[in-house]
Design a protein around this motif. Sequence first.
Motif, short mmCIF file in Angstrom:
data_model
loop_
_atom_site.label_atom_id
_atom_site.label_comp_id
_atom_site.label_asym_id
_atom_site.label_seq_id
_atom_site.Cartn_x
_atom_site.Cartn_y
_atom_site.Cartn_z
N THR A 74 23.12 48.48 45.86
CA THR A 74 24.06 47.22 44.65
C THR A 74 25.48 48.31 44.45
O THR A 74 25.42 49.33 44.85
N THR A 75 25.82 47.14 44.49
CA THR A 75 26.94 47.36 43.77
C THR A 75 27.94 46.00 42.55
O THR A 75 27.17 45.55 42.05
N ASN A 76 28.69 46.61 41.87
CA ASN A 76 29.12 45.61 40.44
C ASN A 76 30.74 45.73 40.39
O ASN A 76 31.77 46.22 40.71
N SER A 77 31.29 43.72 40.48
CA SER A 77 32.66 43.55 40.89
C SER A 77 33.32 43.64 39.88
O SER A 77 34.50 43.63 39.96
N GLN A 78 32.35 43.56 38.84
CA GLN A 78 33.42 43.00 37.44
C GLN A 78 34.09 42.71 37.32
O GLN A 78 35.50 42.26 36.84
N ASN A 79 33.91 41.11 37.65
CA ASN A 79 34.38 40.06 37.66
C ASN A 79 35.78 40.55 38.23
O ASN A 79 37.13 39.10 37.90
N ILE A 81 37.78 39.88 42.18
CA ILE A 81 37.58 39.85 43.83
C ILE A 81 37.99 40.36 44.69
O ILE A 81 37.85 40.45 45.98
N SER A 82 38.83 41.45 44.24
CA SER A 82 39.83 42.47 45.40
C SER A 82 38.48 43.48 44.78
O SER A 82 38.52 44.43 45.60
N LYS A 83 37.89 43.90 44.23
CA LYS A 83 36.37 45.13 44.08
C LYS A 83 35.49 44.16 44.87
O LYS A 83 34.76 44.93 45.45
N LEU A 84 35.23 43.02 44.53
CA LEU A 84 34.02 42.26 45.04
C LEU A 84 34.16 42.97 47.28
O LEU A 84 33.15 43.22 47.72
N THR A 85 35.46 41.89 47.47
CA THR A 85 35.68 42.63 49.10
C THR A 85 35.57 43.70 49.56
O THR A 85 34.57 44.01 50.00
N ALA A 86 35.87 44.86 47.80
CA ALA A 86 36.09 46.28 48.16
C ALA A 86 34.85 47.04 48.75
O ALA A 86 33.72 47.32 49.82
N ASN A 87 33.57 45.71 47.90
CA ASN A 87 32.36 46.33 47.79
C ASN A 87 31.05 45.81 48.65
O ASN A 87 30.32 46.58 49.71
N VAL A 88 31.59 44.83 49.20
CA VAL A 88 31.63 44.09 50.74
C VAL A 88 31.54 45.19 51.74
O VAL A 88 30.79 45.35 52.34
#
Length: 358
Positions: A74-79, A81-88
Amino acid sequence: MRRGLALGTAVALAAGLTGACGGGADSGGGTAAAPQDAKPVIGVDYPRSDTDFWNSFIKYVPQFGTENGLELKTTNSQNDISKLTANVQSLIGQGVKGLVLAPQDTAAVAPTLQQLTAKKIPVVMVDTRPEQGDAYMVVRADNRAYGQKACKFLGEKLSGKGKVIMLQGDLASINGRDRTEAFNECMKADYPGITVFGEATNWDGAIASQKLQTQLTANPDIKGVYMQSSFALSGTLQLLKQRGLLVPPTDPKHVFVVSNDGIPQELKEIAAGNIDATVSQPADQYAKYALQYTKAAIEGKTFQPGPTDHDSTIIQVRPGLLEDQLSAPLVTADGATYGDVKSVKSDDSSLWGNNLGG
């Protein structure tokens, strides 16, 4: 493509899911079962942890991960999108075979989905639907129905006349747009005597409070509030209390408030007479079916549009994108019907908000 007939009985037994079979097919596929001790590795990116709804979803994920025999990363992108990309990228590096994503920006996620498609890593989207790109399944309730249910409730309570404020989410989100458009269309068609003040809030409670305060000052005769999410609950109640408007529904000064999420606090506030209704967005089923569909994707199972075995309907949004629209009831104090919308009482034991536990 993978959008073939649902695998009927085999899928129902293996994953607890059944798409419409159309022609009555009920035989399983021919793929060999994975070893008994092999746990599929699934990545889940939590979209945020600053709301009661998403914290409830986060609480359910490990529970249903265990029930489905999954290993979760699990990860959390905290709303963001750049964090979501890195998390993926991080989750891919950890060897996940499938992903559950709930991006709040439904346009900017397209490049990430394109990359995952190229890598043949199936994605199940939760709560939001991508503007572009494919996903194995979208697990979501009908967000247009959210707006329509809120409209019908307020329209009936105000007898078709007066002023209401709609505290919108983020109009960059398909959810914010769906709820807003449906509410406005319903009001225009069914309750033209009601004036709607729409205020975009970016799903931010502080922004919502400031805009509500401004509108109440300019229009002290506002008699209804539609909050598109429970993010605005605390601030709304505080403002109404400050203005002497937090009074029982029988008091002429009462402002009728409809929320959207079905968190435990909303159900308590309905019972106390502080707000009047909410739409229960199924945090538990979002977690349950997102994980089951991801597991089914890894196992090579397919689905098609039609009714499921869990009181929902799979629709085809566009070629390459199916959406399982889960049930999301209107919740009220009396369980009455408003317009043509049936509601359930806030103490109903079927509501996830009454079963979350400690």
